[in-house]
Scaffold this motif. Structure first.
Motif, PDB file in Angstrom:
ATOM      1  N   UNK A   1       1.308  -1.227   0.242  1.00 46.97           N
ATOM      2  CA  UNK A   1       0.507  -0.151   0.101  1.00 46.97           C
ATOM      3  C   UNK A   1       0.643   1.410   0.014  1.00 46.97           C
TER       4      UNK A   1
ATOM      5  N   UNK B   1       0.623   3.868  -2.753  1.00 49.92           N
ATOM      6  CA  UNK B   1      -0.014   5.428  -2.052  1.00 49.92           C
ATOM      7  C   UNK B   1       1.102   6.138  -2.702  1.00 49.92           C
TER       8      UNK B   1
ATOM      9  N   UNK C   1     -10.631  17.876  -6.855  1.00 45.57           N
ATOM     10  CA  UNK C   1     -11.645  17.566  -5.133  1.00 45.57           C
ATOM     11  C   UNK C   1     -12.593  15.770  -6.230  1.00 45.57           C
TER      12      UNK C   1
ATOM     13  N   UNK D   1      -6.724  11.122  12.926  1.00 44.22           N
ATOM     14  CA  UNK D   1      -6.555  11.087  11.871  1.00 44.22           C
ATOM     15  C   UNK D   1      -8.319  10.454  11.627  1.00 44.22           C
TER      16      UNK D   1
ATOM     17  N   UNK E   1     -11.640  12.185  10.619  1.00 43.22           N
ATOM     18  CA  UNK E   1     -12.605  11.879   9.670  1.00 43.22           C
ATOM     19  C   UNK E   1     -13.716  11.465   9.600  1.00 43.22           C
TER      20      UNK E   1
ATOM     21  N   UNK F   1      -4.845  28.739   0.665  1.00 40.31           N
ATOM     22  CA  UNK F   1      -6.094  27.665   0.621  1.00 40.31           C
ATOM     23  C   UNK F   1      -6.267  28.031   2.273  1.00 40.31           C
TER      24      UNK F   1
ATOM     25  N   UNK G   1     -10.031  30.112   2.777  1.00 43.18           N
ATOM     26  CA  UNK G   1     -11.171  30.734   3.020  1.00 43.18           C
ATOM     27  C   UNK G   1     -11.525  31.377   4.519  1.00 43.18           C
TER      28      UNK G   1
ATOM     29  N   UNK H   1       0.910   3.824   5.235  1.00 43.23           N
ATOM     30  CA  UNK H   1       0.558   4.291   4.347  1.00 43.23           C
ATOM     31  C   UNK H   1      -1.415   4.910   4.322  1.00 43.23           C
ATOM     32  N   UNK H   2      -1.778   4.284   5.439  1.00 42.64           N
ATOM     33  CA  UNK H   2      -3.355   3.538   5.976  1.00 42.64           C
ATOM     34  C   UNK H   2      -3.517   5.344   6.093  1.00 42.64           C
ATOM     35  N   UNK H   3      -2.590   5.815   7.098  1.00 41.85           N
ATOM     36  CA  UNK H   3      -2.647   7.216   7.532  1.00 41.85           C
ATOM     37  C   UNK H   3      -2.720   8.024   6.186  1.00 41.85           C
ATOM     38  N   UNK H   4      -1.821   7.727   6.098  1.00 43.14           N
ATOM     39  CA  UNK H   4      -1.708   9.139   4.660  1.00 43.14           C
ATOM     40  C   UNK H   4      -3.069   9.273   3.854  1.00 43.14           C
ATOM     41  N   UNK H   5      -3.299   7.668   3.815  1.00 50.61           N
ATOM     42  CA  UNK H   5      -4.678   7.641   2.925  1.00 50.61           C
ATOM     43  C   UNK H   5      -5.405   8.573   3.483  1.00 50.61           C
ATOM     44  N   UNK H   6      -5.440   8.610   5.065  1.00 52.89           N
ATOM     45  CA  UNK H   6      -6.845   8.799   5.071  1.00 52.89           C
ATOM     46  C   UNK H   6      -6.803  10.536   5.237  1.00 52.89           C
ATOM     47  N   UNK H   7      -5.480  10.857   5.781  1.00 55.72           N
ATOM     48  CA  UNK H   7      -5.572  12.395   6.252  1.00 55.72           C
ATOM     49  C   UNK H   7      -5.652  13.244   4.261  1.00 55.72           C
TER      50      UNK H   7
ATOM     51  N   UNK I   1      -7.882  12.108   1.944  1.00 56.49           N
ATOM     52  CA  UNK I   1      -8.661  12.162   2.842  1.00 56.49           C
ATOM     53  C   UNK I   1      -9.746  13.503   3.036  1.00 56.49           C
ATOM     54  N   UNK I   2      -9.080  13.854   3.507  1.00 55.46           N
ATOM     55  CA  UNK I   2      -9.465  14.224   5.197  1.00 55.46           C
ATOM     56  C   UNK I   2      -9.097  15.825   3.978  1.00 55.46           C
ATOM     57  N   UNK I   3      -8.119  15.894   3.921  1.00 58.35           N
ATOM     58  CA  UNK I   3      -7.803  17.416   2.833  1.00 58.35           C
ATOM     59  C   UNK I   3      -8.402  17.691   1.322  1.00 58.35           C
ATOM     60  N   UNK I   4      -9.017  16.813   1.364  1.00 64.10           N
ATOM     61  CA  UNK I   4      -9.732  16.823   0.253  1.00 64.10           C
ATOM     62  C   UNK I   4     -11.060  17.392   0.533  1.00 64.10           C
ATOM     63  N   UNK I   5     -11.617  16.776   0.890  1.00 68.79           N
ATOM     64  CA  UNK I   5     -12.860  17.477   2.231  1.00 68.79           C
ATOM     65  C   UNK I   5     -12.751  18.316   2.229  1.00 68.79           C
ATOM     66  N   UNK I   6     -11.625  19.064   2.873  1.00 65.84           N
ATOM     67  CA  UNK I   6     -10.941  20.432   3.156  1.00 65.84           C
ATOM     68  C   UNK I   6     -10.766  21.618   2.300  1.00 65.84           C
ATOM     69  N   UNK I   7     -10.680  20.277   1.400  1.00 62.19           N
ATOM     70  CA  UNK I   7     -10.514  21.515   0.074  1.00 62.19           C
ATOM     71  C   UNK I   7      -8.970  22.392   0.263  1.00 62.19           C
ATOM     72  N   UNK I   8      -7.912  21.426   0.276  1.00 63.83           N
ATOM     73  CA  UNK I   8      -6.291  21.831   0.470  1.00 63.83           C
ATOM     74  C   UNK I   8      -5.889  20.812  -0.879  1.00 63.83           C
TER      75      UNK I   8
END
Lengths: 422, 140
Positions: free
Chosen positions: A194, A198, A261, A334, A338, A407, A411, B125-131, B133-140
């Motif tokens: 992974x 990634x 996004x 994290x 989420x 960014x 905001x 890598x899982x934490x990286x991926x979830x972070x 996702x979070x940034x994507x949601x926050x439009x960062x």
């Protein structure tokens, strides 16, 4: 076929066959470095002969026989331990084309699995595991690995040399661990795969062809792993995760190379084949009847987005539940954040904010800029624009990433403007 | 941990004297053994300081003075560098002690300096991926 065409074909054959060759040879000579050298020797012979003789019908078997002969020559010359000699001699005598077919199709899979466990062994550093796995199991050159990770080729080469030495010195066995050890070791293997994926997926810099290469190779390796260890739900979970994430590879970056996004992506362009494959892998993980592990859970979350036709169709309640399950298995700030976002989307920002307020007291989150960022986002949704603006500014001050900082300031300014207007 | 092994310059290296075939052979063999051990990251020789330039700021804000070489040997000039990646200080020192030295060219020396570690904590890598996702949601 011209010589250069033949060489390109050999290249492709090498990519596909070299892991099996190295795995089979490692079983015989018990030394992964020597096994790689022998496989390379066979490749050199092929590059010399095939342009004139033509590519044999079963190139993998041809390479294997040639490499084994080299092994035998070498052992004869070096008069290595008799036992090894006898073992190889016996194998060579027994080899017919049919045997090789069988070996390449069935038994070799066990060797491949052993090889993955070897290259991902915990005695190696994480970087070494990744480099060695890409080299031996994906057949990447040191140059390709170096370019993928934006590091010097000499660093990669030396890392691989050291890794092989360490495996020898620590006498790491060529075997699949059993019992309780299997679970732990498998998670290391999954992590390496992974990590590769990634690295390719999340990076926005780097050469355009090397990044997708990492994703492709990780996905391929994951599929192999799931095929040879079908009883491991997390192997399927990881494959599901990578398949579904891959389905968005082409839509997540615009023509200028800027990220798009998730909610803004053109969902019609998501690769439906990869999504179906991902969902099928997830189904296989679930059918094993055990509690879903972290990879399968994360894959399930990704699947929620994949099956939503429009952003507003997203099943946020399910996502919130999945994050909750994930939090119990692998607690992390994290995941907490989420989950707060998902709850905010599922039940309204006030509920999300309630969670975030609790997280505010968490010592491990102090100084983590995404906490005030999420708080600001939820406050903005609640129309508390002045507070939201202050939170975004606080978040901006905490990050050293210049792009993110800009960014966040934007905001903050938007919230302030909007607040003054009302 | 990474160490920079710096071979000090001598009057001979500064004068561009050929160190001799035996020495060159020894250096080649030394580098091969570094590479074989998987510790070699870089090895380079420097030209004499006559091919160097210094940018000197005599006092903070003033414009710099640009001065061409050669520079005085006693200012600790460097004739060659070897960058290695080892597990212990002892290992680094052992490699430094094995480094070939040109014979009959007066006193010389090697300085070992440890490089700052890059942040190489294992990545999850899982934490990286979830972070992400979070940034994507926050439009960062």
């Amino acid at each position: 076929m011209s010589v250069s065409q033949t060489h390109r074909t050999i290249d492709t054959i090498w990519r596909m066959e070299s892991p099996k060759l190295i795995a089979g040879l490692t079983r015989m000579v018990r030394d992964v470095g020597l096994a790689e050298d022998l496989a390379q020797d066979a490749l050199v012979i092929a590059l010399d002969r095939w342009p004139s003789s033509g590519i044999p019908d079963k190139p993998g078997a041809w390479l294997m026989t040639t490499a084994k002969r080299r092994a035998l020559d070498l052992l004869r010359r070096n008069k290595l331990r008799d036992q090894k000699y006898v073992e190889i001699a016996r194998e060579i005598d027994l080899y017919t084309e049919d045997d090789i077919d069988r070996a390449l199709d069935g038994e070799i899979e066990d060797d491949l699995l052993r090889l993955i466990f070897m290259t991902c062994h915990p005695v190696l550093s994480q970087d070494a595991r990744v480099a060695l796995t890409l080299r031996l199991l994906c057949g990447l050159t040191t140059d390709e690995i170096a370019r993928s990770f934006l590091i010097a080729e000499s660093t990669v080469a030396q890392r691989i040399v050291r890794a092989k030495r360490t495996l020898n010195m620590e006498k790491v066995p060529f075997e699949v661990p059993a019992g309780k050890e299997l679970g732990e070791r498998l998670s290391t293997v999954l992590e390496v795969i992974y990590l590769m994926f990634n690295e390719g997926y999340s990076a926005t810099s780097g050469q355009s062809w090397t990044r997708p290469l990492l994703c492709q190779e990780a996905l391929r390796l994951g599929r192999v792993l799931a095929a040879i260890a079908p009883g491991e739900p997390e192997a399927h979970g990881l494959v599901a995760l990578m398949e579904i994430q891959s389905s968005r590879l082409k839509t997540r970056i615009n023509a200028q190379g800027e990220p798009i996004l998730l909610m803004d992506q053109n969902r019609a362009l998501w690769d439906q084949l990869l999504i179906r494959r991902g969902l099928a892998a997830l189904e296989r993980a679930q059918r094993l009847g055990r509690t879903l592990g972290p990879y399968a859970l994360q894959a399930s979350i990704t699947a929620c987005h994949a099956v939503a036709r429009t952003p507003s169709d997203t099943d946020w309640i399910r996502i919130a539940a999945l994050y909750e399950a994930l939090l119990r298995q692998t607690p992390s700030p994290i995941v907490e954040l989420n989950r707060a976002v998902a709850i905010g989307m599922a039940f309204g920002p006030a509920y999300g904010l309630q969670l975030v307020e609790e997280l505010n007291k968490e010592p491990s989150l102090q100084g983590y800029h995404l906490l005030p960022s999420v708080r600001g986002d939820l406050l903005e949704k609640l129309g508390r624009l002045e507070e939201a603006s202050a939170e975004f500014e606080r978040a901006a001050a905490m990050t050293r990433n210049v792009q993110e900082q800009a960014l966040l300031f934007r905001r903050a300014a938007e919230c302030k403007q909007e607040g003054e207007r009302t | 941990m990474r160490y920079l092994l710096m071979m000090r310059a001598t009057g001979f290296t500064e004068a561009g004297m050929n160190p001799g075939g035996t020495y060159k052979e020894a250096v080649k063999a030394y580098r091969q053994s570094l590479a074989k051990a998987g510790v070699l990251l870089a090895a380079e020789e420097l030209r004499p300081s006559s091919a160097g330039i210094r940018v000197v700021y005599l006092s903070g804000g003033d414009a710099p003075e640009v001065r061409p070489g050669p520079f005085p040997i006693e200012q600790g000039l460097i004739a060659g560098i070897t960058l290695i990646d080892v597990d212990t200080e002892e290992e680094a020192l052992n490699w430094a002690l094995r480094m070939p030295i040109p014979s009959g060219q007066g006193s010389c020396g090697i300085e070992l300096r440890r490089l700052e570690d890059r942040a190489v904590h294992p990545r999850d890598p899982r934490q990286t991926a979830m972070e992400a996702e979070l940034k994507d949601y926050l439009q960062l």
